[in-house]
Enzyme design. Structure first.
Site, PDB file in Angstrom:
ATOM      1  N   HIS A  37       0.788  -1.197   0.115  1.00 42.78           N
ATOM      2  CA  HIS A  37       0.026  -0.010  -0.054  1.00 42.78           C
ATOM      3  C   HIS A  37       0.754   1.114   0.037  1.00 42.78           C
ATOM      4  O   HIS A  37       0.643   2.058  -0.704  1.00 42.78           O
ATOM      5  CB  HIS A  37      -0.829   0.020   1.215  1.00 42.78           C
ATOM      6  CG  HIS A  37      -1.992  -0.967   1.110  1.00 42.78           C
ATOM      7  ND1 HIS A  37      -2.236  -1.853   2.399  1.00 42.78           N
ATOM      8  CD2 HIS A  37      -2.826  -1.405   0.440  1.00 42.78           C
ATOM      9  CE1 HIS A  37      -3.177  -2.536   1.918  1.00 42.78           C
ATOM     10  NE2 HIS A  37      -3.645  -2.299   0.947  1.00 42.78           N
ATOM     11  N   ARG A  82      -1.654  -6.111  -8.570  1.00 46.11           N
ATOM     12  CA  ARG A  82      -0.390  -6.973  -8.413  1.00 46.11           C
ATOM     13  C   ARG A  82      -0.205  -7.866  -9.423  1.00 46.11           C
ATOM     14  O   ARG A  82       0.962  -8.117  -9.899  1.00 46.11           O
ATOM     15  CB  ARG A  82      -0.578  -7.614  -6.919  1.00 46.11           C
ATOM     16  CG  ARG A  82      -0.512  -6.500  -5.784  1.00 46.11           C
ATOM     17  CD  ARG A  82      -1.017  -7.193  -4.648  1.00 46.11           C
ATOM     18  NE  ARG A  82      -2.474  -7.438  -4.776  1.00 46.11           N
ATOM     19  CZ  ARG A  82      -3.306  -7.985  -3.949  1.00 46.11           C
ATOM     20  NH1 ARG A  82      -2.781  -8.174  -2.646  1.00 46.11           N
ATOM     21  NH2 ARG A  82      -4.432  -8.290  -4.059  1.00 46.11           N
ATOM     22  N   SER A 114      -3.153  -7.693   2.592  1.00 49.71           N
ATOM     23  CA  SER A 114      -3.338  -7.509   4.062  1.00 49.71           C
ATOM     24  C   SER A 114      -4.163  -8.973   4.531  1.00 49.71           C
ATOM     25  O   SER A 114      -3.652  -9.372   5.721  1.00 49.71           O
ATOM     26  CB  SER A 114      -4.643  -6.615   4.074  1.00 49.71           C
ATOM     27  OG  SER A 114      -4.231  -5.447   3.581  1.00 49.71           O
TER      28      SER A 114
END
Ligand code: PNS
Length: 182
Positions: free
Chosen positions: A19, A92, A130
Site C-alpha cells: 500500500h 499486483r 493484507s
C-alpha cells in the site's frame, strides 16, 4: 491551472508495504491523494477504522500531498464529495485484474466522469496482501519485511497483548539506562 485530486480507497486491514509503495507512486502523479479507508460494517476487521487511520497517518506523514480519511457508502459518491477526479487502485497480478476491471467499469457506469487509474506496486510486493499478512501474523511467522515497523508492532500487540507490556518495559529500561549514563 488544473489540479488533479485522486482517492485511493481500500480496507487497509492492515496497511502493508505494498500500500505504501502505491501511495508513494500515486503521490508523484496526482497533485493531491486521499487514502480513503472504507468503514465496512459487514466485514469483521482485525483493526478498528481508528487504528487503521492512525497507522496510515503515521506512514504517510512525510508526503505533503497525501491525507487520510474514512468513508462509507459508495466510493464514487465519496470521490465526488471530496472533489476527486480519479480513483487509484493497485494491480499486483493478473488475478487482481478481473475484480478490479469489474469494479472500475461499475464505478464508471455510476459516475462516468471519474477515472480509475491502475498502478503496479514494486515487484517485491506483488504477492503481498493484507489477508496474507493477517494470516501469517496469526500463525506466528515474521511479518517484519511485509509491513512498516509501526504496523508490525500493532500486529504483535493484537496477536499477543503481553507484547505491548514487554515493549513498554523494554523502552522504559532503555531510557533508564540512558539517564544513568548521562
Ligand atoms: O482494499 P479492498 O478491500 O480491495 O477495497 C475495496 C473497496 C473499498 C475499494 C470496494 O469494496 C469499494 O469501493 N467499496 C465501497 C462500496 C462501493 O462503492 N461498491 C461498489 C464498487 S463497484
Amino acid at each position: 491551472m488544473i489540479r488533479t485530486k485522486a482517492i485511493y480507497p481500500g480496507s487497509f486491514d492492515p496497511p502493508t508495504n505494498g500500500h505504501l509503495d502505491l501511495i508513494e507512486r500515486g503521490s508523484k502523479i496526482f497533485d493531491e491523494l486521499v487514502v480513503a479507508i472504507l468503514c465496512n460494517p459487514e466485514k469483521d476487521p482485525l483493526f478498528s477504522v481508528a487504528d487503521r487511520r492512525r497507522m496510515l497517518e503515521a506512514m504517510t506523514a512525510n508526503f505533503d500531498n497525501v491525507s487520510v480519511d474514512t468513508f462509507d457508502g459508495l466510493t464514487v459518491d465519496y470521490a465526488i464529495r471530496v472533489g476527486a477526479t480519479a480513483v487509484l487502485r493497485g494491480i499486483r497480478a493478473i488475478s487482481d485484474y478481473e475484480y478490479e476491471l469489474q469494479m472500475a467499469l461499475m464505478n464508471r457506469k455510476l459516475q462516468p466522469g471519474l477515472e480509475t487509474v491502475f498502478m503496479m506496486p514494486a515487484e517485491q510486493y506483488s504477492y503481498l496482501s493484507s489477508r496474507l499478512v493477517r494470516e501469517i501474523a496469526q500463525l506466528g511467522a515474521s511479518i517484519e519485511s511485509l509491513v512498516p515497523e509501526l504496523v508490525a508492532q500493532k500486529l504483535h500487540e493484537k496477536m499477543d497483548p503481553a507484547h505491548k507490556f514487554e515493549s513498554a518495559a523494554q523502552s522504559d529500561r532503555k531510557s533508564k539506562s540512558r539517564k544513568k549514563k548521562s
